[in-house]
Design a protein around this motif. Structure first.
Motif, PDB file in Angstrom:
ATOM      1  N   ASP A 221       4.068  -3.131   9.298  1.00 32.97           N
ATOM      2  CA  ASP A 221       3.412  -4.405   9.025  1.00 32.97           C
ATOM      3  C   ASP A 221       2.605  -4.807  10.239  1.00 32.97           C
ATOM      4  O   ASP A 221       3.167  -5.010  11.309  1.00 32.97           O
ATOM      5  CB  ASP A 221       4.462  -5.487   8.722  1.00 32.97           C
ATOM      6  CG  ASP A 221       5.043  -5.332   7.344  1.00 32.97           C
ATOM      7  OD1 ASP A 221       4.265  -5.088   6.417  1.00 32.97           O
ATOM      8  OD2 ASP A 221       6.276  -5.437   7.201  1.00 32.97           O
ATOM      9  N   PRO A 222       1.299  -4.914  10.078  1.00 31.53           N
ATOM     10  CA  PRO A 222       0.502  -5.306  11.235  1.00 31.53           C
ATOM     11  C   PRO A 222       0.759  -6.749  11.636  1.00 31.53           C
ATOM     12  O   PRO A 222       1.085  -7.586  10.790  1.00 31.53           O
ATOM     13  CB  PRO A 222      -0.938  -5.120  10.748  1.00 31.53           C
ATOM     14  CG  PRO A 222      -0.867  -5.152   9.275  1.00 31.53           C
ATOM     15  CD  PRO A 222       0.476  -4.645   8.895  1.00 31.53           C
ATOM     16  N   ALA A 223       0.623  -7.013  12.930  1.00 35.47           N
ATOM     17  CA  ALA A 223       0.702  -8.384  13.416  1.00 35.47           C
ATOM     18  C   ALA A 223      -0.523  -9.135  12.920  1.00 35.47           C
ATOM     19  O   ALA A 223      -1.593  -8.552  12.752  1.00 35.47           O
ATOM     20  CB  ALA A 223       0.753  -8.390  14.933  1.00 35.47           C
ATOM     21  N   ALA A 224      -0.338 -10.433  12.670  1.00 32.79           N
ATOM     22  CA  ALA A 224      -1.442 -11.256  12.219  1.00 32.79           C
ATOM     23  C   ALA A 224      -1.460 -12.526  13.052  1.00 32.79           C
ATOM     24  O   ALA A 224      -0.413 -13.011  13.493  1.00 32.79           O
ATOM     25  CB  ALA A 224      -1.288 -11.603  10.744  1.00 32.79           C
TER      26      ALA A 224
ATOM     27  N   GLY B  36       6.330  -3.930  -2.694  1.00 31.87           N
ATOM     28  CA  GLY B  36       5.322  -4.849  -3.213  1.00 31.87           C
ATOM     29  C   GLY B  36       5.842  -6.271  -3.297  1.00 31.87           C
ATOM     30  O   GLY B  36       5.200  -7.200  -2.806  1.00 31.87           O
ATOM     31  N   THR B  37       7.048  -6.463  -3.899  1.00 31.47           N
ATOM     32  CA  THR B  37       7.559  -7.829  -4.036  1.00 31.47           C
ATOM     33  C   THR B  37       7.839  -8.452  -2.681  1.00 31.47           C
ATOM     34  O   THR B  37       7.743  -9.659  -2.517  1.00 31.47           O
ATOM     35  CB  THR B  37       8.857  -7.891  -4.872  1.00 31.47           C
ATOM     36  OG1 THR B  37       9.709  -6.843  -4.447  1.00 31.47           O
ATOM     37  CG2 THR B  37       8.587  -7.778  -6.344  1.00 31.47           C
ATOM     38  N   ASN B  38       8.198  -7.636  -1.701  1.00 32.99           N
ATOM     39  CA  ASN B  38       8.471  -8.197  -0.387  1.00 32.99           C
ATOM     40  C   ASN B  38       7.221  -8.330   0.459  1.00 32.99           C
ATOM     41  O   ASN B  38       7.284  -8.892   1.554  1.00 32.99           O
ATOM     42  CB  ASN B  38       9.480  -7.324   0.352  1.00 32.99           C
ATOM     43  CG  ASN B  38      10.895  -7.640  -0.062  1.00 32.99           C
ATOM     44  OD1 ASN B  38      11.451  -8.645   0.341  1.00 32.99           O
ATOM     45  ND2 ASN B  38      11.455  -6.808  -0.918  1.00 32.99           N
ATOM     46  N   GLY B  39       6.127  -7.762  -0.004  1.00 36.28           N
ATOM     47  CA  GLY B  39       4.897  -7.831   0.773  1.00 36.28           C
ATOM     48  C   GLY B  39       4.878  -6.895   1.970  1.00 36.28           C
ATOM     49  O   GLY B  39       4.059  -7.046   2.862  1.00 36.28           O
TER      50      GLY B  39
ATOM     51  N   GLN C 151       4.040  -3.544   3.969  1.00 29.37           N
ATOM     52  CA  GLN C 151       3.042  -2.475   3.884  1.00 29.37           C
ATOM     53  C   GLN C 151       3.747  -1.124   3.964  1.00 29.37           C
ATOM     54  O   GLN C 151       4.486  -0.862   4.909  1.00 29.37           O
ATOM     55  CB  GLN C 151       2.045  -2.592   5.044  1.00 29.37           C
ATOM     56  CG  GLN C 151       1.226  -3.859   5.019  1.00 29.37           C
ATOM     57  CD  GLN C 151       0.317  -3.928   3.809  1.00 29.37           C
ATOM     58  OE1 GLN C 151      -0.358  -2.948   3.502  1.00 29.37           O
ATOM     59  NE2 GLN C 151       0.321  -5.051   3.118  1.00 29.37           N
ATOM     60  N   ILE C 152       3.484  -0.284   2.956  1.00 25.11           N
ATOM     61  CA  ILE C 152       4.101   1.044   2.963  1.00 25.11           C
ATOM     62  C   ILE C 152       3.376   1.929   3.971  1.00 25.11           C
ATOM     63  O   ILE C 152       2.142   1.953   4.021  1.00 25.11           O
ATOM     64  CB  ILE C 152       4.045   1.681   1.562  1.00 25.11           C
ATOM     65  CG1 ILE C 152       4.866   0.840   0.581  1.00 25.11           C
ATOM     66  CG2 ILE C 152       4.545   3.117   1.597  1.00 25.11           C
ATOM     67  CD1 ILE C 152       4.840   1.331  -0.829  1.00 25.11           C
ATOM     68  N   ALA C 153       4.140   2.623   4.808  1.00 25.86           N
ATOM     69  CA  ALA C 153       3.554   3.606   5.717  1.00 25.86           C
ATOM     70  C   ALA C 153       4.572   4.720   5.867  1.00 25.86           C
ATOM     71  O   ALA C 153       5.564   4.570   6.577  1.00 25.86           O
ATOM     72  CB  ALA C 153       3.250   2.981   7.075  1.00 25.86           C
TER      73      ALA C 153
END
Lengths: 500, 372
Positions: free
Chosen positions: B169-172, B331-334, B336-338
Motif C-alpha cells: 500500500d503506497p503512502a498517501a 478489494g473489500t479492504n482496499g 493493493q495486491i502486490a
C-alpha cells in the motif's frame, strides 16, 4: 423494523454473543476487545446486522460481567471494572454480595440506556464536540484523573500519590513512540512492548488476593447466598435512591467514552472520583459505600455506548472495540460517517434498536452470569483460589501468548502483597498505569504541535475550561475550607450560628 | 507403596480411555479383552501389577503417537501465523484471512497469534527465532527493513525464509477537504518557505509513514525538518487529529483512511502509478518528485525451512494468491495486491533495505547519531 430483529439469523447469534460476553467478561484477563476480536471472523459469515448485534451484545455484557469477579473476588474481569473493586468488594465482604451484584447489573443497564439514548439523539453534536478534544485537553483530563489518586482510597493521601507515581513509572517501560528510544528495557526484547497493563492488573488484584487469602489462616468465603427477591428489592431501592448520581455518572461516562482518546476504564475512575468529590459521605468511599458502587458501574457501560458516537458519525473509533467495529463495518459494506445519518437511516435505526434491546437483555443475561459465577464461588475456598490462579495465568498468557506476561503477572502479584502489608492502596497504582500514556503522549504531542510553547496548554477555550475545572477539583476543597473560615470569621461577630 | 481401591479405579478408568484411543495396540499387547481385564483388575489389587499395566499402556500410547507423527508428512499439527500488530488492524485482518485460507488448503488448523509491541519488533523477533519447521509463520511487514537500521532489533529479512509478498500500500498525503493547498507541490513549497510550520502525523516517530514523509522531503531536496512529525499510536488517532483540525496533514495508506474518506482529500500517493481505487490522485512521480514508498506485507518462515516444507508452503501461497477469495478480500479492504514470490520477494526486500537505510541515516534515527 422490529420483525427484522425477530429473524433467527439475527437473534440467535446475538444472544449467543451475549452469553459469550458474560463468559469472557467475568474471566480475569480476557477483555471485551479480545472477545470482539475473537468473534469477528465468525461474524463475517453472518448478515451485517447480525454481526453488529453480536459485537454490541458482547461488548456491553462483557463490561458488565467484569464487575462480577470484581465484586466477589476483588479481581476486575476487564480493566473497566477496576474502579468497581473498591466499594463493591467492601460491601460484599460486609455480606451484601447479592444486592451489590444486582445493583451493578441495573446500573449497567441504565448507564447503557442513557448512553444509547444520547447516541440516538445527540450523536452528531457530541461527535463534533469530541473532535474538538486534542492533545492538551486529554492532558488535562489525565491530570484530573491522576489527581484522584490522592482521594481514591481512605488513609494517608501521600501513599496514594506515591502509588500513582510508581504506576506512572511502571507504565513508561518499553519503546517510546515519540522519541523512538527505548526506556528501562536493559536491551531485552520482551520489555520493548512494556510491562503490560493487563498482566499488572491481574497480578495486583487477582494473584495478590490469592496470596492474601492464603496468608490469612481463616480465609473469608464470599457470601454465596442468593435470595433473588430480597436482593433485587434491595438493589432496586439503591438504584431509586441515587437517581441523580446514576444520571450524572452515565452522562459523564458517555461523554468520556465518546472521546477517541479515553475509554470505559477512564470513565469509571473519573465518575468514581467525581462522585466522591460531590458526595456528602465522601469519607465512606472505599469502605463500602453504595454511591461508590453505582457511579463507576453506570459510567463504564455508558462509555461503551459513547464510543460508538464518533465511530458512527465520523468513522473514528472511540475505543479499542469500536476500532475493530469501524474496520468490520467496511467489510459489511456499511460506510460509517455523516452519510450513515442521512442515507442509511434504516440501518442506523436497526443498529440503535439492537443497542437499545441489548440493555434490556442484559438484565436476564447478567442474572444468569451472576448465578453461574455464584455456583463457582460456592466450591471449597481452596478450589476457588486455585481456579483463580489458573485464570490469572491463562489471562496473562492469553493477551499476547507470551510467558513473559505470566512472569510480569507473578511479579505484580508479589508487589500487590507488599502493598497490602504496608497499607499502600493498589487502585492509584492502576490509575497511574492507565493514565500515563494519555498524560505523557498528549503533553509531548501538544508541545510538538505548539513548537514547544507551554502557553498552548491553555490557549484554546476547551483546554482553558478543562484546566480551570481540573484545578478547581484539585484545589477546590482546600479553597472552600479557606473561604468558609473567612466567611465564618466575618460572620461570627454578628451571629454565632454558621453552617457546620 | 500401598494402593487404595480408589487408585485402582482410576487405573481402570484411564486404561479404558487409552483403549478407546488406541484400540488396536491394546489388544496386541495384553491379549485379553477389556471386560476380562476389568474383572481381574478389581481382584488383583497389587500396586506393582497396576503400575506395570499403566507403563505398558503409556508406552504403547506413546509409540502410537510417535509413529503417527513420523509417518505423516507435513503438515500434521496446527500452524501458527504470528501477526506483529494488534488484533483488528489491517495486518491482523490479512493474517486472519490467510490463516483461514491456509487451513482450507492444508487441512490442519491455522491460528493467528498477535505478538505486538516494540514497533513490531516483538512479533518479528518471535517469528524469526521460532523453530523452522513450517508450523510457525510470520506475517512480516515494512518495519522488518527498518528496525535494524533504527537500532530497535538486530533483525533483517535474511533471518527469514521469505515465501510470498501479498500487498504493497503506497503512502498517501492526506489533508482536510478545506485545506489551503491545491496539490502536493504547493504544500512542499510552503514547507520550504516556512520550515516547521506544517504539522503532519500518522505513526510513531520512525514508523513507516514518518519515514515515507522524510524520504519525500529528501527526494524533493528539502530538509526533513521542513514538515514537523507529530507522533501518534497509529493512523487512526492521527486521522482523528486531522479531521478535528489539530494537525495539517496525515501520511498513511489509503485503506487506513477509508472510514473518513468523505472528509479528507488525498494530495498524492507515493506509488509508481495511479491507484485503481483513486484514479484522480496523482503520484509523486507525476508531480516531479522521484519517490515511492510502500507499506508491504508478506508471509515468511524462520530461516532454514526444509525444502519439501518450503515447496508445500510456496504452492499453498501461490494457490491462495490466485484464488477469487483473495482478490475479493483485498478489494473489500482496499489493500493493493502486490504478489512477489520467493527470490523476487527477497530482491524486493534487499532493495527496500537499501532505500530505507539511506533515509534513516539522513534523518538521524541511527542510535550512534542520536547522541543520547
Amino acid at each position: 423494523m422490529w420483525h427484522e430483529l425477530a429473524r433467527p439469523e439475527i437473534w440467535v447469534p446475538w444472544l449467543l454473543g451475549m452469553a459469550f460476553g458474560i463468559l469472557v467478561g467475568s474471566t480475569p484477563g480476557l477483555t471485551a476487545t479480545m472477545a470482539v476480536a475473537i468473534l469477528l471472523p465468525v461474524t463475517f459469515h453472518l448478515p451485517a446486522m447480525a454481526g453488529l448485534a453480536v459485537i454490541l451484545g458482547v461488548s456491553f455484557t462483557a463490561i458488565f460481567a467484569g464487575d462480577i469477579p470484581a465484586t466477589l473476588l476483588r479481581i476486575p474481569g476487564t480493566p473497566a471494572s477496576a474502579a468497581a473493586t473498591l466499594d463493591a468488594y467492601e460491601l460484599q465482604r460486609q455480606g451484601h454480595g447479592a444486592p451489590v451484584l444486582l445493583t451493578n447489573l441495573f446500573c449497567s443497564a441504565i448507564g447503557g440506556l442513557v448512553g444509547v439514548g444520547l447516541l440516538a439523539l445527540l450523536a452528531p453534536q457530541l461527535a463534533r464536540w469530541a473532535l474538538r478534544f486534542s492533545s492538551f485537553e486529554y492532558f488535562w483530563l489525565g491530570v484530573f484523573g491522576l489527581s484522584l489518586s490522592a482521594v481514591l482510597t481512605p488513609g494517608q493521601a501521600w501513599k496514594g500519590m506515591a502509588a500513582a507515581a510508581l504506576g506512572v513509572l511502571a507504565s513508561t517501560v518499553g519503546w517510546d513512540e515519540v522519541a523512538a528510544v527505548e526506556r528501562y528495557t536493559w536491551g531485552r526484547t520482551e520489555l520493548f512492548g512494556g510491562l503490560g497493563f493487563i498482566p499488572a492488573m491481574i497480578g495486583l488484584f487477582g494473584l495478590a488476593e490469592v496470596f492474601r487469602s492464603a496468608s490469612h489462616r481463616l480465609a473469608r468465603r464470599p457470601d454465596a447466598r442468593l435470595e433473588i427477591r430480597s436482593a433485587s428489592s434491595r438493589a432496586l431501592r439503591t438504584v431509586l435512591a441515587h437517581p441523580r448520581l446514576i444520571l450524572q455518572s452515565s452522562l459523564l461516562g458517555t461523554l468520556i467514552g465518546a472521546l477517541p482518546g479515553a475509554g470505559a476504564d477512564v470513565a469509571a475512575w473519573v465518575s468514581y472520583g467525581l462522585a466522591k468529590r460531590l458526595s456528602r459521605r465522601a469519607q465512606q468511599f472505599g469502605q463500602g459505600c453504595w454511591e461508590g458502587v453505582v457511579a463507576p458501574t453506570s459510567a463504564n457501560n455508558a462509555a461503551v455506548a459513547g464510543a460508538w458516537i464518533p465511530a458512527l458519525v465520523f468513522g473514528i473509533p472511540g475505543d479499542a472495540v469500536t476500532a475493530i467495529v469501524v474496520g468490520a463495518m467496511l467489510m459489511y459494506n456499511i460506510r460509517p460517517g455523516p452519510n450513515l445519518f442521512h442515507e442509511n437511516i434504516h440501518q442506523l435505526h436497526l443498529l440503535l434498536a439492537i443497542a437499545f434491546l441489548t440493555q434490556l437483555f442484559l438484565i436476564p443475561a447478567g442474572m444468569i452470569g451472576i448465578l453461574g459465577f455464584r455456583l463457582f464461588i460456592r466450591l471449597p475456598h481452596s478450589l476457588v483460589m486455585s481456579a483463580v490462579v489458573v485464570f490469572c495465568v491463562v489471562g496473562a498468557y492469553a493477551i499476547e501468548q507470551k510467558w513473559f506476561h505470566v512472569m510480569v503477572m507473578f511479579g505484580f502479584g508479589l508487589l500487590g502483597l507488599w502493598f497490602d502489608r504496608h497499607q499502600v492502596p493498589v487502585a492509584p497504582f492502576i490509575l497511574g498505569m492507565i493514565l500515563q500514556p494519555i498524560l505523557e503522549l498528549n503533553l509531548r504531542q501538544g508541545l510538538i504541535k505548539s513548537d514547544g510553547r507551554f502557553q498552548a496548554a491553555w490557549e484554546r477555550p476547551e483546554s482553558l475550561v478543562l484546566m480551570i475545572l481540573t484545578l478547581a477539583m484539585i484545589l477546590g476543597p482546600a479553597m472552600w475550607h479557606v473561604v468558609r473560615r473567612i466567611v465564618a470569621g466575618i460572620a461570627r461577630p454578628r451571629t454565632s450560628e454558621s453552617s457546620p | 507403596m500401598a494402593a487404595t481401591p480408589g487408585d485402582l479405579d482410576i487405573d481402570v478408568l484411564t486404561g479404558e480411555l487409552w483403549i478407546c484411543l488406541c484400540r488396536g495396540s491394546w489388544y496386541s499387547i495384553s491379549g485379553t479383552d477389556s471386560a476380562d481385564r476389568r474383572a481381574t483388575g478389581r481382584q488383583k489389587s497389587t500396586a506393582t501389577h497396576g503400575s506395570y499395566h499403566r507403563w505398558v499402556w503409556l508406552l504403547a500410547l506413546l509409540a502410537c503417537m510417535m509413529s503417527g507423527c513420523h509417518s505423516r508428512p507435513y503438515p500434521n499439527r496446527p500452524i501458527t501465523i504470528i501477526c506483529p500488530w494488534a488484533a483488528g488492524g489491517g495486518t491482523d485482518r490479512l493474517a486472519r484471512f490467510l490463516a483461514d485460507a491456509v487451513q482450507r488448503e492444508l487441512g490442519v488448523p491455522c491460528v493467528v497469534a498477535n505478538r505486538t509491541g516494540g514497533a513490531g519488533a516483538i512479533g518479528h523477533q518471535a517469528g524469526a527465532s521460532a523453530r523452522p519447521d513450517g508450523y510457525t509463520l510470520t506475517l512480516i511487514t515494512f518495519e522488518l527493513c527498518t528496525m535494524h537500521h533504527m537500532g530497535i532489533a538486530p533483525l533483517t529479512y535474511q533471518d527469514f525464509d521469505c515465501l510470498m509478498q501479498w500487498n504493497a500500500d503506497p503512502a498517501a498525503i492526506i489533508v482536510r477537504n478545506d485545506a489551503r493547498w491545491r496539490d502536493l507541490n504547493e504544500m512542499l513549497q510552503e514547507a520550504r518557505e516556512k520550515p516547521g510550520q506544517i504539522k503532519m502525523s500518522g505513526t510513531a516517530r520512525g514508523g513507516a509513514w514518518d519515514l515515507a514523509r522524510a524520504g519525500l522531503l529528501l527526494a524533493n531536496g528539502q530538509s526533513v525538518d521542513d514538515i514537523v512529525w507529530v507522533p501518534t499510536l497509529g493512523a487512526a488517532p492521527a486521522l482523528v487529529e486531522l479531521v478535528g483540525g489539530h494537525v495539517d496533514a496525515v501520511c498513511c495508506s489509503i485503506p487506513e483512511a477509508a472510514s473518513v474518506r468523505d472528509q479528507v482529500r488525498v494530495l498524492a500517493v507515493m506509488a509508481d502509478q495511479r491507484l485503481e481505487c483513486e484514479p484522480d490522485v496523482p503520484t509523486c512521480r507525476e508531480l516531479g518528485i522521484a519517490w515511492t514508498a510502500v507499506g508491504w506485507r508478506g508471509l515468511a518462515a524462520p530461516r532454514g525451512l526444509p525444502p519439501q516444507v518450503k515447496q508445500t508452503l510456496m504452492s499453498v501461497c501461490r494457490r491462495i494468491s490466485q484464488s477469487q477469495e483473495f482478490t475479493e478480500f483485498m478489494g473489500t479492504n482496499g489493500f493493493q495486491i502486490a504478489i512477489r514470490e520467493g527470490e523476487e520477494f527477497v530482491r524486493f526486500l534487499a532493495e527496500q533495505d537499501r532505500i530505507w537505510k539511506q533515509v534513516i541515516e539522513k534523518t538521524g534515527f541511527r542510535p550512534e547519531t542520536k547522541g543520547s
